[in-house]
Design a protein around this motif. Structure first.
Motif, PDB file in Angstrom:
ATOM      1  N   ASN A  60      41.874  34.080  38.127  1.00 13.84           N
ATOM      2  CA  ASN A  60      40.433  34.214  37.937  1.00 13.84           C
ATOM      3  C   ASN A  60      39.952  35.623  38.260  1.00 13.84           C
ATOM      4  OD1 ASN A  60      40.232  31.518  37.195  1.00 13.84           O
ATOM      5  ND2 ASN A  60      39.687  30.816  39.245  1.00 13.84           N
ATOM      6  N   VAL A  61      40.467  36.164  39.362  1.00  7.22           N
ATOM      7  CA  VAL A  61      40.096  37.527  39.756  1.00  7.22           C
ATOM      8  C   VAL A  61      40.578  38.538  38.719  1.00  7.22           C
ATOM      9  CG1 VAL A  61      40.480  39.331  41.478  1.00  7.22           C
ATOM     10  CG2 VAL A  61      40.031  36.993  42.216  1.00  7.22           C
ATOM     11  N   GLU A  63      40.654  37.950  35.707  1.00  2.84           N
ATOM     12  CA  GLU A  63      39.913  37.587  34.483  1.00  2.84           C
ATOM     13  C   GLU A  63      40.833  37.034  33.409  1.00  2.84           C
ATOM     14  OE1 GLU A  63      37.610  41.049  33.409  1.00  2.84           O
ATOM     15  OE2 GLU A  63      36.179  40.709  35.033  1.00  2.84           O
ATOM     16  N   TYR A 198      43.843  42.908  44.500  1.00  5.10           N
ATOM     17  CA  TYR A 198      43.116  41.632  44.406  1.00  5.10           C
ATOM     18  C   TYR A 198      43.099  40.876  45.739  1.00  5.10           C
ATOM     19  CZ  TYR A 198      44.325  42.847  39.602  1.00  5.10           C
ATOM     20  OH  TYR A 198      44.500  43.514  38.418  1.00  5.10           O
ATOM     21  N   GLN A 201      39.556  39.654  47.295  1.00  6.92           N
ATOM     22  CA  GLN A 201      38.877  38.645  46.487  1.00  6.92           C
ATOM     23  C   GLN A 201      39.608  37.310  46.502  1.00  6.92           C
ATOM     24  OE1 GLN A 201      38.703  41.690  43.204  1.00  6.92           O
ATOM     25  NE2 GLN A 201      36.868  40.541  42.651  1.00  6.92           N
ATOM     26  N   VAL A 202      40.937  37.364  46.463  1.00  8.29           N
ATOM     27  CA  VAL A 202      41.714  36.120  46.490  1.00  8.29           C
ATOM     28  C   VAL A 202      41.583  35.452  47.858  1.00  8.29           C
ATOM     29  CG1 VAL A 202      44.025  35.109  46.340  1.00  8.29           C
ATOM     30  CG2 VAL A 202      43.344  36.887  44.729  1.00  8.29           C
TER      31      VAL A 202
END
Length: 239
Positions: A60-61, A63, A198, A201-202
């Motif tokens: 998701n991070v 995209e 990432y 964010q993860v």
């Protein structure tokens, strides 16, 4: 200091002879590379399932939809890991019956987004694997015996990366393609690696998840929770 490693093609490498001597009666012979019969175990679905939510957060991070995330698993056993990832919602697991060291030397890796693998535990495979993963510059997770997190080579290789560890609630089992071996692994294995840019964010996404693994961001925390040994392992003559 960990030396820069060259993944030389087996035909021109002393490792071919070194690894070949380890093969035992009943050796597995359907691979185009040397194998250690006692090393040849498939990653369980439980191990994949435990990090599926985390890998979903990563996709998701990045995209990407989970079905589009390209997971590169360079160490081939019998292909079962592809089935496991497909069952977990990730059909693009790139795990082919090839000599990964030869592939790396020729820089012929398939296009991928993340490296997630479970290398052989014998010899220097663990170090070679981590060395490769760090050099890709991509997010990576490797299933290794917990003690590897305390090794000098691991910490030296990750000196410029933020490590991440996913500790299971119970020890994983591994399946030999010929149905041999022990029911239980002699090692308590942990997913370890780096999520690169990432990471933050993860980690934020993981805080809102119900996970079957404990998330750790340092070896010190692993030691605090007794996930890894705190005493120096004795040499082979003492074990």
């Amino acid at each position: 200091m960990v030396p820069v490693r060259q993944y030389v093609v087996y035909e021109n490498d002393a490792r071919k002879e070194k690894l070949g001597k380890k093969r035992k009666k009943g050796e597995i012979d359907w691979h185009p590379f040397e194998t250690d019969y006692g090393d040849h175990f498939e990653t369980s679905y439980k191990a994949v399932e435990d990090i599926a939510g985390i890998v979903t957060a990563l996709s998701n991070v990045m995209e990407k939809q989970p079905e589009d995330l390209r997971i590169y698993d360079p160490y081939y056993c019998s292909g079962g890991v592809k089935t496991a990832w497909k069952r977990a919602g990730f059909p693009k697991c790139l795990n082919e019956n090839m000599d990964c060291y030869k592939v790396w030397e020729e820089k012929a890796e398939p296009a991928h987004d993340v490296v997630i693998t479970n290398p052989p535990f014998s010899g220097e495979h663990k170090e070679w694997c981590v060395d490769y993963c760090v050099k890709t510059g991509k997010p990576w997770l490797v299933l290794l015996p917990g003690y590897c997190a305390t090794k000098q080579y691991f910490n030296s290789l990750l000196r410029d990366q933020q490590p991440i560890f996913f500790v299971p609630n119970e020890s994983y089992t591994f399946t030999h393609p010929e149905g041999t071996g022990y029911d239980d692994s002699p090692f308590f294995s942990i997913w370890m690696g780096s999520l690169g840019p990432y990471h933050k964010q993860v980690m934020e996404a993981c805080r809102g998840m119900l996970l079957d693994v404990r998330v750790s961001e340092s070896v010190g925390d692993l030691k605090l929770h007794k996930d890894v040994p705190t005493a120096k392992r004795p040499n082979p003559k003492q074990r």
